[in-house]
Write a protein that holds these residues in place. Structure first.
Motif, PDB file in Angstrom:
ATOM      1  N   TYR A 191      38.607  43.196  35.148  1.00 29.14           N
ATOM      2  CA  TYR A 191      38.791  41.279  34.835  1.00 29.14           C
ATOM      3  C   TYR A 191      38.221  41.122  33.713  1.00 29.14           C
ATOM      4  O   TYR A 191      39.348  40.258  32.586  1.00 29.14           O
ATOM      5  CB  TYR A 191      37.916  41.412  35.873  1.00 29.14           C
ATOM      6  N   MET A 213      40.712  39.934  31.333  1.00 30.81           N
ATOM      7  CA  MET A 213      40.562  38.039  30.324  1.00 30.81           C
ATOM      8  C   MET A 213      40.537  37.831  29.311  1.00 30.81           C
ATOM      9  O   MET A 213      40.937  37.165  28.464  1.00 30.81           O
ATOM     10  CB  MET A 213      39.523  37.306  31.879  1.00 30.81           C
ATOM     11  N   TRP A 252      43.693  39.955  42.115  1.00 29.18           N
ATOM     12  CA  TRP A 252      43.852  38.609  41.797  1.00 29.18           C
ATOM     13  C   TRP A 252      44.908  38.710  40.981  1.00 29.18           C
ATOM     14  O   TRP A 252      45.234  38.247  40.658  1.00 29.18           O
ATOM     15  CB  TRP A 252      43.383  37.097  42.591  1.00 29.18           C
ATOM     16  N   TRP A 253      43.322  39.060  39.847  1.00 28.98           N
ATOM     17  CA  TRP A 253      43.961  38.590  38.905  1.00 28.98           C
ATOM     18  C   TRP A 253      45.151  39.547  37.967  1.00 28.98           C
ATOM     19  O   TRP A 253      45.292  39.342  36.903  1.00 28.98           O
ATOM     20  CB  TRP A 253      42.132  38.379  37.911  1.00 28.98           C
ATOM     21  N   LEU A 306      48.084  38.129  36.608  1.00 28.55           N
ATOM     22  CA  LEU A 306      47.983  37.969  35.353  1.00 28.55           C
ATOM     23  C   LEU A 306      48.289  38.689  33.812  1.00 28.55           C
ATOM     24  O   LEU A 306      48.775  38.127  32.891  1.00 28.55           O
ATOM     25  CB  LEU A 306      46.387  37.539  34.695  1.00 28.55           C
TER      26      LEU A 306
END
Length: 204
Positions: free
Chosen positions: A7, A11, A162-163, A166
């Motif tokens: 993550y 990000m 969920w990420w 992306l």
């Protein structure tokens, strides 16, 4: 930082406009380290998740890029470490901390009233041991017993993240020819990634 969870790397790469983010959830090999035309690219920026690969370490990638870029560009590495955990809390952080603390105390008070009988506490049900977290903008208490089926305890990460939805966005912004099949759960089921140069030359 992040252990086996990509993550932070993903990000961070998305926010910084990086060319690549190597993460544990999306296994990679030497071909992913060669997709860049290292002799012509300027400002190559890559992120690496802490435990993304046992052999392709930060030092290995740094040495690879340093060797390939001799006489053309310099290579530097920076291990961000605890700096990624942030500095002074923002107003949002303080507000969220207050809300989650109040919610936790309300839950504890309620459970004590429900389980306290004749000077003893009987906390022998699944909902007496819960994890408080945010789901779809709601603070939710979920019994730890239920989390067993949703958690990879060996790597200390959720089985569905969920990420990961992306990831295609990051690759698109890095101008890669990509094709992704993303399931409703956010898991990457198929990934094809090629550099712009590979697409032009047909070396795919």
């Amino acid at each position: 930082m992040g252990g086996y969870c990509g993550y932070l790397a993903n990000m961070g790469a998305l926010a910084a406009g990086a060319d690549a983010a190597y993460i544990f959830e999306e296994q990679f090999d030497i071909r992913e380290l060669q997709v860049f035309d290292l002799l012509t690219v300027f400002g190559l920026n890559c992120y690496r998740n802490e435990n993304c690969n046992e052999n392709y370490t930060t030092d290995f990638i740094y040495q690879l890029y340093s060797e390939e870029g001799k006489g053309v560009f310099d290579c530097r590495k920076n291990v961000l470490g605890h700096m990624q955990q942030g500095g002074a809390p923002s107003p949002f952080d303080r507000n969220f901390g207050t809300k989650i603390s109040a919610k936790a105390m309300q839950w504890i008070s309620k459970k004590l009233k429900e389980t306290y009988r004749k000077g003893k506490v009987f906390a022998n049900t699944d909902d007496s041991v819960c994890l408080l977290g945010m789901r779809r903008r709601n603070l939710v208490f979920q019994p730890v017993a239920e989390l067993k089926n949703e958690t990879d305890f060996v790597h200390r990460i959720p089985m569905e993240q969920w990420w990961l939805k992306l990831r295609p966005l990051m690759k698109i912004l890095a101008k890669y020819k990509t094709s992704y099949d993303v399931s409703d759960s956010g898991q990457l089921e198929h990934v094809a990634m090629h550099s712009p140069k590979e697409a032009e030359t047909g070396a795919i």
